[in-house]
Design an enzyme around this catalytic site. Structure first.
Site, short mmCIF file in Angstrom:
data_model
loop_
_atom_site.label_atom_id
_atom_site.label_comp_id
_atom_site.label_asym_id
_atom_site.label_seq_id
_atom_site.Cartn_x
_atom_site.Cartn_y
_atom_site.Cartn_z
N GLU A 1 -1.24 -8.70 8.87
CA GLU A 1 -2.13 -7.75 8.19
C GLU A 1 -1.73 -7.59 6.72
O GLU A 1 -2.58 -7.30 5.87
CB GLU A 1 -2.07 -6.38 8.86
CG GLU A 1 -2.63 -6.31 10.27
CD GLU A 1 -2.44 -4.92 10.85
OE1 GLU A 1 -2.38 -3.94 10.06
OE2 GLU A 1 -2.34 -4.80 12.09
N ASP B 43 17.61 -7.81 13.08
CA ASP B 43 18.99 -7.86 13.55
C ASP B 43 19.04 -8.08 15.06
O ASP B 43 18.24 -7.50 15.81
CB ASP B 43 19.68 -6.53 13.20
CG ASP B 43 21.12 -6.49 13.65
OD1 ASP B 43 21.94 -7.20 13.04
OD2 ASP B 43 21.42 -5.75 14.61
#
Length: 532
Positions: A249, A207
Protein backbone atom coordinates in the site's frame (compact mmCIF):
# COMPACT_ATOMS: atom_id res chain seq x y z
CA UNK A 1 27.89 21.22 3.90
CA UNK A 2 27.15 17.85 2.30
CA UNK A 3 25.17 17.97 -0.91
CA UNK A 4 22.18 15.67 -1.42
CA UNK A 5 23.23 12.31 -2.82
CA UNK A 6 21.24 11.27 -5.90
CA UNK A 7 18.75 8.76 -4.51
CA UNK A 8 17.95 5.56 -6.35
CA UNK A 9 14.54 6.59 -7.60
CA UNK A 10 13.43 3.35 -9.23
CA UNK A 11 10.88 1.34 -7.31
CA UNK A 12 13.34 -1.51 -6.62
CA UNK A 13 16.06 0.68 -5.13
CA UNK A 14 16.51 -1.87 -2.36
CA UNK A 15 17.85 -4.52 -4.76
CA UNK A 16 21.23 -2.74 -5.03
CA UNK A 17 21.22 -0.46 -1.98
CA UNK A 18 24.01 0.21 0.48
CA UNK A 19 22.24 0.36 3.84
CA UNK A 20 23.89 1.68 7.00
CA UNK A 21 22.85 0.28 10.38
CA UNK A 22 22.47 2.89 13.12
CA UNK A 23 22.54 1.65 16.71
CA UNK A 24 21.24 4.94 18.09
CA UNK A 25 22.50 4.50 21.64
CA UNK A 26 26.10 4.39 20.39
CA UNK A 27 26.07 6.55 17.25
CA UNK A 28 26.28 10.18 18.41
CA UNK A 29 25.23 11.99 21.60
CA UNK A 30 23.51 15.26 20.79
CA UNK A 31 22.65 16.42 24.32
CA UNK A 32 25.81 15.29 26.12
CA UNK A 33 24.20 12.89 28.57
CA UNK A 34 26.34 9.89 27.55
CA UNK A 35 23.67 8.19 25.43
CA UNK A 36 23.34 8.48 21.68
CA UNK A 37 20.14 10.11 20.45
CA UNK A 38 18.22 11.31 17.42
CA UNK A 39 19.71 14.79 17.73
CA UNK A 40 23.13 13.21 17.36
CA UNK A 41 22.04 11.30 14.24
CA UNK A 42 20.51 14.42 12.70
CA UNK A 43 23.74 16.33 13.27
CA UNK A 44 25.69 13.56 11.49
CA UNK A 45 23.42 13.24 8.44
CA UNK A 46 25.92 15.18 6.29
CA UNK A 47 28.57 12.58 7.20
CA UNK A 48 26.23 9.78 6.13
CA UNK A 49 25.36 11.59 2.91
CA UNK A 50 29.06 11.98 2.13
CA UNK A 51 29.58 8.29 2.87
CA UNK A 52 27.05 7.73 0.08
CA UNK A 53 24.62 5.27 1.64
CA UNK A 54 21.12 4.77 0.22
CA UNK A 55 19.29 4.10 3.48
CA UNK A 56 19.64 3.98 7.25
CA UNK A 57 18.41 1.00 9.24
CA UNK A 58 17.73 2.00 12.83
CA UNK A 59 17.90 -0.62 15.56
CA UNK A 60 14.88 -0.17 17.86
CA UNK A 61 14.47 3.43 18.96
CA UNK A 62 11.17 2.86 20.75
CA UNK A 63 10.27 3.38 24.39
CA UNK A 64 12.00 0.61 26.30
CA UNK A 65 13.48 -0.21 29.72
CA UNK A 66 16.61 -1.31 27.77
CA UNK A 67 16.90 -4.75 29.33
CA UNK A 68 18.05 -5.96 25.90
CA UNK A 69 19.33 -2.84 24.19
CA UNK A 70 15.90 -1.70 23.03
CA UNK A 71 14.76 -5.08 21.71
CA UNK A 72 12.37 -5.12 24.67
CA UNK A 73 9.76 -2.69 23.35
CA UNK A 74 7.24 -1.07 25.69
CA UNK A 75 5.55 1.21 23.12
CA UNK A 76 6.00 1.01 19.35
CA UNK A 77 4.42 4.41 18.77
CA UNK A 78 6.76 6.35 21.07
CA UNK A 79 10.47 7.11 20.87
CA UNK A 80 12.42 6.32 24.03
CA UNK A 81 12.97 9.58 25.96
CA UNK A 82 16.72 8.86 26.08
CA UNK A 83 16.73 9.16 22.28
CA UNK A 84 14.26 12.00 21.75
CA UNK A 85 10.65 12.35 20.65
CA UNK A 86 8.36 11.15 17.91
CA UNK A 87 8.47 14.64 16.40
CA UNK A 88 12.29 14.40 16.22
CA UNK A 89 12.03 11.01 14.52
CA UNK A 90 9.69 12.48 11.93
CA UNK A 91 12.16 15.34 11.32
CA UNK A 92 15.01 12.87 11.00
CA UNK A 93 13.13 10.79 8.43
CA UNK A 94 12.33 13.92 6.41
CA UNK A 95 15.83 15.44 6.66
CA UNK A 96 17.46 12.18 5.62
CA UNK A 97 15.12 11.93 2.64
CA UNK A 98 16.14 15.44 1.56
CA UNK A 99 19.72 14.12 1.39
CA UNK A 100 18.63 11.13 -0.68
CA UNK A 101 18.71 8.71 2.26
CA UNK A 102 15.76 6.47 3.07
CA UNK A 103 14.85 5.14 6.54
CA UNK A 104 14.25 1.56 7.67
CA UNK A 105 12.91 0.86 11.17
CA UNK A 106 13.18 -2.29 13.26
CA UNK A 107 10.15 -4.34 14.33
CA UNK A 108 10.43 -6.98 17.09
CA UNK A 109 7.28 -9.11 16.64
CA UNK A 110 8.24 -12.18 18.67
CA UNK A 111 8.00 -10.49 22.07
CA UNK A 112 7.42 -7.26 23.96
CA UNK A 113 8.85 -5.71 27.11
CA UNK A 114 7.52 -6.65 30.51
CA UNK A 115 6.65 -2.93 30.73
CA UNK A 116 4.28 -3.16 27.75
CA UNK A 117 0.63 -2.33 28.64
CA UNK A 118 -0.52 -5.72 27.37
CA UNK A 119 1.83 -7.57 29.71
CA UNK A 120 0.89 -5.46 32.71
CA UNK A 121 -2.78 -6.10 32.03
CA UNK A 122 -2.08 -9.82 31.61
CA UNK A 123 -0.37 -9.99 35.00
CA UNK A 124 -3.40 -8.27 36.51
CA UNK A 125 -5.57 -11.11 35.24
CA UNK A 126 -7.13 -9.29 32.28
CA UNK A 127 -8.13 -10.85 28.95
CA UNK A 128 -4.71 -9.78 27.62
CA UNK A 129 -3.43 -12.98 29.21
CA UNK A 130 -4.49 -14.72 25.99
CA UNK A 131 -1.99 -12.62 24.06
CA UNK A 132 0.94 -14.48 25.66
CA UNK A 133 1.90 -18.07 26.44
CA UNK A 134 0.91 -18.94 30.02
CA UNK A 135 0.96 -22.57 31.14
CA UNK A 136 0.88 -24.53 34.41
CA UNK A 137 4.13 -26.22 35.32
CA UNK A 138 4.97 -29.89 35.37
CA UNK A 139 5.88 -31.94 38.41
CA UNK A 140 3.84 -32.77 41.50
CA UNK A 141 3.43 -29.13 42.43
CA UNK A 142 3.93 -27.38 39.10
CA UNK A 143 7.52 -26.64 40.06
CA UNK A 144 8.98 -27.65 36.68
CA UNK A 145 8.71 -25.63 33.44
CA UNK A 146 5.95 -26.65 31.00
CA UNK A 147 8.55 -27.96 28.53
CA UNK A 148 12.31 -28.13 28.00
CA UNK A 149 12.75 -25.19 25.63
CA UNK A 150 15.86 -23.10 26.17
CA UNK A 151 16.24 -19.34 25.93
CA UNK A 152 18.38 -17.91 23.12
CA UNK A 153 20.26 -16.13 25.92
CA UNK A 154 20.84 -19.30 27.94
CA UNK A 155 18.81 -20.97 30.67
CA UNK A 156 15.16 -22.06 30.56
CA UNK A 157 12.72 -20.29 28.22
CA UNK A 158 10.16 -20.21 31.04
CA UNK A 159 9.77 -18.14 34.19
CA UNK A 160 7.32 -18.87 37.01
CA UNK A 161 5.05 -16.16 38.38
CA UNK A 162 3.90 -15.82 42.00
CA UNK A 163 0.48 -17.24 41.04
CA UNK A 164 2.16 -20.49 40.03
CA UNK A 165 1.82 -20.21 36.25
CA UNK A 166 4.78 -20.08 33.91
CA UNK A 167 5.23 -17.81 30.87
CA UNK A 168 7.33 -18.30 27.74
CA UNK A 169 10.26 -16.07 26.74
CA UNK A 170 12.63 -17.27 24.05
CA UNK A 171 14.96 -14.42 25.03
CA UNK A 172 15.26 -12.65 28.40
CA UNK A 173 12.58 -13.03 31.13
CA UNK A 174 11.81 -9.33 30.60
CA UNK A 175 10.74 -10.19 27.03
CA UNK A 176 7.56 -12.32 27.15
CA UNK A 177 6.68 -14.00 23.85
CA UNK A 178 3.48 -12.99 22.10
CA UNK A 179 0.84 -15.50 21.06
CA UNK A 180 0.63 -15.13 17.29
CA UNK A 181 -2.38 -17.43 17.12
CA UNK A 182 -4.45 -14.57 18.56
CA UNK A 183 -5.94 -12.17 15.95
CA UNK A 184 -5.35 -9.11 18.15
CA UNK A 185 -1.59 -9.66 17.96
CA UNK A 186 -1.70 -9.73 14.16
CA UNK A 187 -3.96 -6.70 13.95
CA UNK A 188 -1.78 -4.67 16.30
CA UNK A 189 1.37 -5.31 14.28
CA UNK A 190 -0.30 -4.41 11.00
CA UNK A 191 -1.37 -1.14 12.57
CA UNK A 192 2.19 -0.54 13.78
CA UNK A 193 3.47 -1.06 10.22
CA UNK A 194 0.98 1.49 8.91
CA UNK A 195 1.90 3.93 11.68
CA UNK A 196 5.52 4.04 10.55
CA UNK A 197 4.91 3.86 6.81
CA UNK A 198 2.65 6.89 7.19
CA UNK A 199 5.56 8.73 8.81
CA UNK A 200 7.68 8.22 5.76
CA UNK A 201 9.79 5.15 6.46
CA UNK A 202 10.80 3.21 3.38
CA UNK A 203 11.11 -0.20 4.97
CA UNK A 204 11.02 -2.45 8.00
CA UNK A 205 13.59 -4.90 9.30
CA UNK A 206 11.96 -7.85 11.10
CA UNK A 207 13.81 -9.17 14.14
CA UNK A 208 13.86 -12.95 14.74
CA UNK A 209 11.48 -13.31 11.83
CA UNK A 210 11.30 -17.11 11.88
CA UNK A 211 10.39 -17.50 15.58
CA UNK A 212 6.92 -15.96 15.93
CA UNK A 213 4.61 -18.97 15.64
CA UNK A 214 4.70 -21.78 18.20
CA UNK A 215 3.25 -25.28 18.15
CA UNK A 216 0.06 -24.81 20.21
CA UNK A 217 0.82 -28.04 22.09
CA UNK A 218 4.19 -26.62 23.24
CA UNK A 219 5.89 -30.04 23.08
CA UNK A 220 9.39 -30.78 24.34
CA UNK A 221 12.13 -30.12 21.83
CA UNK A 222 13.34 -33.18 19.91
CA UNK A 223 16.44 -32.75 17.74
CA UNK A 224 15.59 -33.20 14.07
CA UNK A 225 11.82 -33.28 14.56
CA UNK A 226 9.94 -31.67 11.68
CA UNK A 227 8.25 -29.29 12.02
CA UNK A 228 10.24 -27.47 14.68
CA UNK A 229 8.04 -26.40 17.62
CA UNK A 230 8.88 -22.70 17.22
CA UNK A 231 11.23 -22.10 14.28
CA UNK A 232 10.09 -21.69 10.67
CA UNK A 233 6.56 -22.99 11.08
CA UNK A 234 4.35 -22.95 8.00
CA UNK A 235 1.79 -20.68 9.63
CA UNK A 236 4.33 -17.85 9.49
CA UNK A 237 3.90 -17.39 5.76
CA UNK A 238 0.28 -16.34 6.18
CA UNK A 239 1.47 -13.63 8.59
CA UNK A 240 4.04 -12.26 6.14
CA UNK A 241 1.67 -12.40 3.17
CA UNK A 242 -0.65 -10.20 5.20
CA UNK A 243 2.24 -7.86 6.06
CA UNK A 244 3.29 -7.68 2.41
CA UNK A 245 -0.16 -6.41 1.48
CA UNK A 246 0.32 -3.58 3.98
CA UNK A 247 3.78 -2.73 2.67
CA UNK A 248 2.54 -2.70 -0.92
CA UNK A 249 0.00 0.00 0.00
CA UNK A 250 2.91 2.33 0.80
CA UNK A 251 5.63 1.05 -1.52
CA UNK A 252 7.53 -0.19 1.54
CA UNK A 253 10.03 -3.04 1.73
CA UNK A 254 10.90 -5.73 4.27
CA UNK A 255 14.18 -7.33 5.28
CA UNK A 256 13.88 -10.35 7.54
CA UNK A 257 16.31 -11.70 10.10
CA UNK A 258 15.91 -15.34 9.10
CA UNK A 259 18.44 -17.88 10.41
CA UNK A 260 17.73 -21.16 8.57
CA UNK A 261 20.14 -23.86 7.38
CA UNK A 262 17.65 -25.17 4.78
CA UNK A 263 18.04 -23.02 1.65
CA UNK A 264 14.73 -24.14 0.14
CA UNK A 265 12.79 -23.18 3.24
CA UNK A 266 14.75 -19.93 3.53
CA UNK A 267 13.73 -18.99 -0.01
CA UNK A 268 10.06 -19.45 0.81
CA UNK A 269 10.18 -16.24 2.85
CA UNK A 270 11.31 -14.37 -0.26
CA UNK A 271 8.47 -15.34 -2.56
CA UNK A 272 6.95 -12.38 -4.42
CA UNK A 273 4.06 -12.01 -1.97
CA UNK A 274 6.14 -12.23 1.23
CA UNK A 275 9.40 -10.53 2.29
CA UNK A 276 11.49 -8.55 -0.19
CA UNK A 277 14.87 -9.54 1.25
CA UNK A 278 16.42 -11.44 4.16
CA UNK A 279 19.82 -11.23 5.81
CA UNK A 280 22.52 -13.58 4.56
CA UNK A 281 24.21 -14.99 7.64
CA UNK A 282 26.34 -17.68 5.98
CA UNK A 283 28.55 -15.00 4.41
CA UNK A 284 28.89 -13.14 7.71
CA UNK A 285 29.79 -16.38 9.50
CA UNK A 286 32.31 -17.53 6.91
CA UNK A 287 36.01 -17.62 7.85
CA UNK A 288 38.62 -15.88 5.71
CA UNK A 289 39.05 -18.78 3.31
CA UNK A 290 38.69 -18.53 -0.47
CA UNK A 291 36.97 -21.88 -0.95
CA UNK A 292 34.45 -21.36 1.80
CA UNK A 293 33.71 -17.77 0.78
CA UNK A 294 33.11 -18.83 -2.81
CA UNK A 295 30.84 -21.65 -1.66
CA UNK A 296 28.89 -19.21 0.53
CA UNK A 297 28.49 -16.76 -2.35
CA UNK A 298 27.37 -19.51 -4.75
CA UNK A 299 24.91 -20.98 -2.26
CA UNK A 300 23.49 -17.56 -1.46
CA UNK A 301 22.91 -16.64 -5.09
CA UNK A 302 21.47 -20.08 -5.85
CA UNK A 303 18.95 -19.98 -3.01
CA UNK A 304 17.71 -16.54 -4.05
CA UNK A 305 17.48 -17.28 -7.78
CA UNK A 306 14.27 -19.39 -7.80
CA UNK A 307 12.24 -16.57 -6.23
CA UNK A 308 13.97 -13.70 -8.01
CA UNK A 309 14.99 -12.01 -4.76
CA UNK A 310 18.26 -10.10 -4.41
CA UNK A 311 20.91 -11.37 -2.04
CA UNK A 312 22.11 -9.29 0.90
CA UNK A 313 25.69 -9.12 2.17
CA UNK A 314 26.79 -8.12 5.64
CA UNK A 315 30.12 -8.38 7.44
CA UNK A 316 28.99 -7.29 10.90
CA UNK A 317 26.04 -6.04 12.95
CA UNK A 318 25.15 -5.13 16.53
CA UNK A 319 25.17 -8.79 17.61
CA UNK A 320 28.51 -10.08 16.31
CA UNK A 321 32.22 -9.53 16.86
CA UNK A 322 33.52 -6.70 14.68
CA UNK A 323 35.09 -7.67 11.36
CA UNK A 324 38.61 -6.37 12.09
CA UNK A 325 38.81 -8.44 15.26
CA UNK A 326 37.15 -11.54 13.81
CA UNK A 327 39.45 -11.63 10.80
CA UNK A 328 42.48 -11.00 12.99
CA UNK A 329 41.94 -14.14 15.06
CA UNK A 330 43.42 -17.53 14.31
CA UNK A 331 39.91 -18.99 14.13
CA UNK A 332 38.12 -16.49 11.91
CA UNK A 333 34.79 -18.28 12.00
CA UNK A 334 31.92 -16.83 13.98
CA UNK A 335 29.95 -18.71 16.59
CA UNK A 336 28.05 -17.22 19.53
CA UNK A 337 28.76 -20.30 21.61
CA UNK A 338 32.55 -20.04 21.38
CA UNK A 339 33.05 -16.36 22.19
CA UNK A 340 35.45 -15.99 25.08
CA UNK A 341 37.25 -13.21 26.91
CA UNK A 342 40.67 -12.06 25.73
CA UNK A 343 41.03 -14.00 22.48
CA UNK A 344 44.40 -13.02 20.89
CA UNK A 345 43.95 -10.75 17.87
CA UNK A 346 46.33 -9.45 15.19
CA UNK A 347 44.66 -6.11 14.42
CA UNK A 348 47.00 -5.31 11.51
CA UNK A 349 46.06 -8.59 9.84
CA UNK A 350 42.39 -8.12 10.68
CA UNK A 351 42.37 -4.60 9.26
CA UNK A 352 44.03 -5.70 6.02
CA UNK A 353 41.48 -8.48 5.59
CA UNK A 354 38.55 -6.25 6.57
CA UNK A 355 39.55 -3.75 3.86
CA UNK A 356 39.63 -6.54 1.28
CA UNK A 357 36.31 -7.93 2.55
CA UNK A 358 34.72 -4.49 2.16
CA UNK A 359 35.56 -4.45 -1.55
CA UNK A 360 34.45 -8.07 -1.91
CA UNK A 361 31.03 -7.48 -0.33
CA UNK A 362 30.43 -4.21 -2.20
CA UNK A 363 31.19 -5.91 -5.53
CA UNK A 364 28.67 -8.74 -5.07
CA UNK A 365 25.17 -8.72 -6.61
CA UNK A 366 22.42 -7.39 -4.36
CA UNK A 367 22.24 -5.13 -1.33
CA UNK A 368 24.98 -4.47 1.24
CA UNK A 369 24.52 -3.61 4.93
CA UNK A 370 27.25 -1.67 6.74
CA UNK A 371 27.20 -1.60 10.53
CA UNK A 372 28.14 1.75 12.07
CA UNK A 373 31.86 2.00 12.75
CA UNK A 374 32.85 -0.62 10.18
CA UNK A 375 33.71 2.26 7.84
CA UNK A 376 36.14 3.45 10.54
CA UNK A 377 37.79 0.04 10.90
CA UNK A 378 36.81 -0.24 14.56
CA UNK A 379 37.91 -3.41 16.35
CA UNK A 380 35.91 -5.19 19.02
CA UNK A 381 36.36 -3.43 22.38
CA UNK A 382 37.18 -5.29 25.58
CA UNK A 383 34.57 -4.18 28.10
CA UNK A 384 35.54 -4.40 31.79
CA UNK A 385 33.43 -7.08 33.42
CA UNK A 386 31.87 -4.63 35.84
CA UNK A 387 30.68 -2.45 32.94
CA UNK A 388 29.06 -5.15 30.81
CA UNK A 389 25.32 -4.61 30.32
CA UNK A 390 24.33 -7.30 27.80
CA UNK A 391 21.89 -9.86 29.30
CA UNK A 392 23.58 -12.57 27.24
CA UNK A 393 26.60 -12.22 29.54
CA UNK A 394 24.58 -12.60 32.72
CA UNK A 395 22.40 -15.44 31.41
CA UNK A 396 25.59 -17.35 30.54
CA UNK A 397 26.78 -17.17 34.14
CA UNK A 398 29.46 -14.68 33.15
CA UNK A 399 31.27 -16.96 30.68
CA UNK A 400 30.10 -15.18 27.51
CA UNK A 401 31.38 -11.59 27.11
CA UNK A 402 28.17 -10.68 25.31
CA UNK A 403 27.69 -8.19 22.52
CA UNK A 404 28.68 -4.90 24.16
CA UNK A 405 32.14 -4.99 22.57
CA UNK A 406 30.70 -4.12 19.14
CA UNK A 407 28.33 -1.49 20.59
CA UNK A 408 30.87 0.94 22.06
CA UNK A 409 30.05 4.60 21.18
CA UNK A 410 31.69 5.84 17.99
CA UNK A 411 34.74 8.14 17.89
CA UNK A 412 34.08 11.29 15.87
CA UNK A 413 36.78 13.80 16.85
CA UNK A 414 40.21 12.75 18.09
CA UNK A 415 40.81 15.74 20.37
CA UNK A 416 37.28 16.22 21.72
CA UNK A 417 35.98 14.82 25.03
CA UNK A 418 34.97 11.18 24.70
CA UNK A 419 36.41 11.16 21.15
CA UNK A 420 33.61 13.48 20.05
CA UNK A 421 30.76 11.10 20.85
CA UNK A 422 29.31 13.53 23.41
CA UNK A 423 30.35 16.53 25.43
CA UNK A 424 29.49 16.21 29.12
CA UNK A 425 29.01 12.73 30.56
CA UNK A 426 30.97 9.54 30.03
CA UNK A 427 29.35 7.32 27.39
CA UNK A 428 27.06 4.52 28.54
CA UNK A 429 29.77 2.02 27.55
CA UNK A 430 33.43 2.91 28.13
CA UNK A 431 35.54 3.77 25.09
CA UNK A 432 39.02 2.17 24.94
CA UNK A 433 42.00 4.47 25.41
CA UNK A 434 43.00 4.02 21.74
CA UNK A 435 39.55 4.98 20.41
CA UNK A 436 40.52 8.57 19.39
CA UNK A 437 42.97 7.09 16.89
CA UNK A 438 40.01 5.80 14.89
CA UNK A 439 38.14 9.12 14.91
CA UNK A 440 36.25 10.11 11.78
CA UNK A 441 37.89 13.54 11.62
CA UNK A 442 41.36 11.94 11.44
CA UNK A 443 40.28 9.56 8.70
CA UNK A 444 38.29 12.01 6.58
CA UNK A 445 41.34 13.54 4.89
CA UNK A 446 43.60 10.48 4.99
CA UNK A 447 43.70 8.83 1.53
CA UNK A 448 44.78 5.54 3.11
CA UNK A 449 42.10 5.35 5.80
CA UNK A 450 39.26 2.86 6.08
CA UNK A 451 36.74 5.71 5.84
CA UNK A 452 38.23 6.92 2.57
CA UNK A 453 38.15 3.37 1.20
CA UNK A 454 34.46 2.98 2.04
CA UNK A 455 33.54 6.39 0.63
CA UNK A 456 35.34 5.74 -2.63
CA UNK A 457 34.00 2.18 -2.96
CA UNK A 458 30.40 3.26 -2.37
CA UNK A 459 30.82 6.16 -4.83
CA UNK A 460 32.16 3.86 -7.55
CA UNK A 461 29.45 1.31 -6.86
CA UNK A 462 26.76 3.99 -7.12
CA UNK A 463 28.18 5.55 -10.29
CA UNK A 464 28.94 2.28 -12.10
CA UNK A 465 25.87 0.51 -13.53
CA UNK A 466 27.61 -2.88 -13.60
CA UNK A 467 27.70 -3.09 -9.80
CA UNK A 468 24.69 -3.79 -7.60
CA UNK A 469 22.07 -6.37 -8.50
CA UNK A 470 22.77 -8.47 -11.57
CA UNK A 471 24.79 -11.47 -12.82
CA UNK A 472 28.15 -12.65 -11.50
CA UNK A 473 30.58 -14.77 -13.50
CA UNK A 474 33.53 -16.51 -11.87
CA UNK A 475 36.84 -16.14 -13.71
CA UNK A 476 39.78 -18.58 -13.80
CA UNK A 477 42.14 -17.84 -10.92
CA UNK A 478 44.92 -19.49 -8.91
CA UNK A 479 44.08 -21.43 -5.77
CA UNK A 480 43.24 -19.10 -2.93
CA UNK A 481 42.20 -16.25 -5.24
CA UNK A 482 38.62 -15.15 -5.89
CA UNK A 483 38.04 -13.46 -9.24
CA UNK A 484 34.68 -12.62 -10.78
CA UNK A 485 33.22 -10.37 -13.45
CA UNK A 486 30.22 -8.09 -13.13
CA UNK A 487 28.52 -6.03 -15.83
CA UNK A 488 30.23 -3.53 -18.14
CA UNK A 489 33.65 -5.19 -17.88
CA UNK A 490 34.01 -4.82 -14.11
CA UNK A 491 36.21 -7.37 -12.35
CA UNK A 492 36.85 -7.97 -8.65
CA UNK A 493 39.90 -9.96 -7.53
CA UNK A 494 40.55 -10.90 -3.89
CA UNK A 495 43.80 -12.62 -2.97
CA UNK A 496 43.53 -14.94 0.04
CA UNK A 497 46.56 -17.01 -1.00
CA UNK A 498 49.99 -16.87 0.65
CA UNK A 499 51.72 -15.35 -2.38
CA UNK A 500 51.01 -12.32 -4.62
CA UNK A 501 48.92 -12.91 -7.74
CA UNK A 502 49.28 -11.42 -11.21
CA UNK A 503 46.70 -8.96 -12.56
CA UNK A 504 46.36 -9.46 -16.31
CA UNK A 505 44.02 -8.31 -19.03
CA UNK A 506 42.59 -5.10 -17.63
CA UNK A 507 42.53 -1.53 -18.92
CA UNK A 508 42.73 0.24 -15.56
CA UNK A 509 42.50 -0.15 -11.82
CA UNK A 510 39.46 1.44 -10.20
CA UNK A 511 40.27 0.81 -6.53
CA UNK A 512 42.46 -1.36 -4.32
CA UNK A 513 42.12 -2.21 -0.65
CA UNK A 514 45.90 -1.89 -0.29
CA UNK A 515 48.96 -1.12 -2.43
CA UNK A 516 50.15 -3.49 -5.13
CA UNK A 517 53.68 -4.83 -4.83
CA UNK A 518 56.61 -3.38 -6.81
CA UNK A 519 55.88 -5.80 -9.67
CA UNK A 520 52.24 -4.71 -9.94
CA UNK A 521 50.93 -7.89 -8.35
CA UNK A 522 48.09 -8.16 -5.83
CA UNK A 523 49.48 -9.07 -2.37
CA UNK A 524 47.82 -11.52 -0.01
CA UNK A 525 44.74 -10.33 1.88
CA UNK A 526 44.17 -7.56 -0.66
CA UNK A 527 41.33 -6.86 -3.12
CA UNK A 528 41.13 -4.84 -6.33
CA UNK A 529 38.40 -3.56 -8.64
CA UNK A 530 39.44 -3.57 -12.30
CA UNK A 531 37.95 -2.39 -15.57
CA UNK A 532 38.54 -5.10 -18.12
Amino acid sequence: MAQPTPARTHHDWWRSAVIYQVYVRSFADGDGDGTGDLAGVRARLPYLAELGVDALWFSPWYQSPMKDGGYDVADYRAIDPAFGTLAEAEKLIAEAQQLGIRTIVDIVPNHVSDQHPWWRAALAGGPERELFHFRPGRGDHGELPPNDWRSEFGGPAWTRLPDGDWYLHLFAPEQPDLNWAHPAVRQEHEEILRFWFERGVAGVRIDSAALLVKDPQLPDFVEGRDPHPYVDRDELHEVYRSWRAVADEYGGVFVGEVWLPDSERFARYLRPDELHTAFNFSFLACPWDAGRLRASIDETLAEHAPVGAPATWVLCNHDVTRTVTRYGREDTGFDFATKVFGTPTDLALGTRRARAAALLSLALPGAVYVYQGEELGLPEADIPRDRIQDPMHFRSGGTDPGRDGCRVPLPWAAKAPYAGFGSHQEPWLPQPAHWPGYAADLQADDPGSMLTLYREAIRIRRDTPGFGDGPLTWLPSPEGVLAFARGDGLVCVVNLADTPTELDGHSRILLTSGPLDNQGRLPRDTAVWLLG
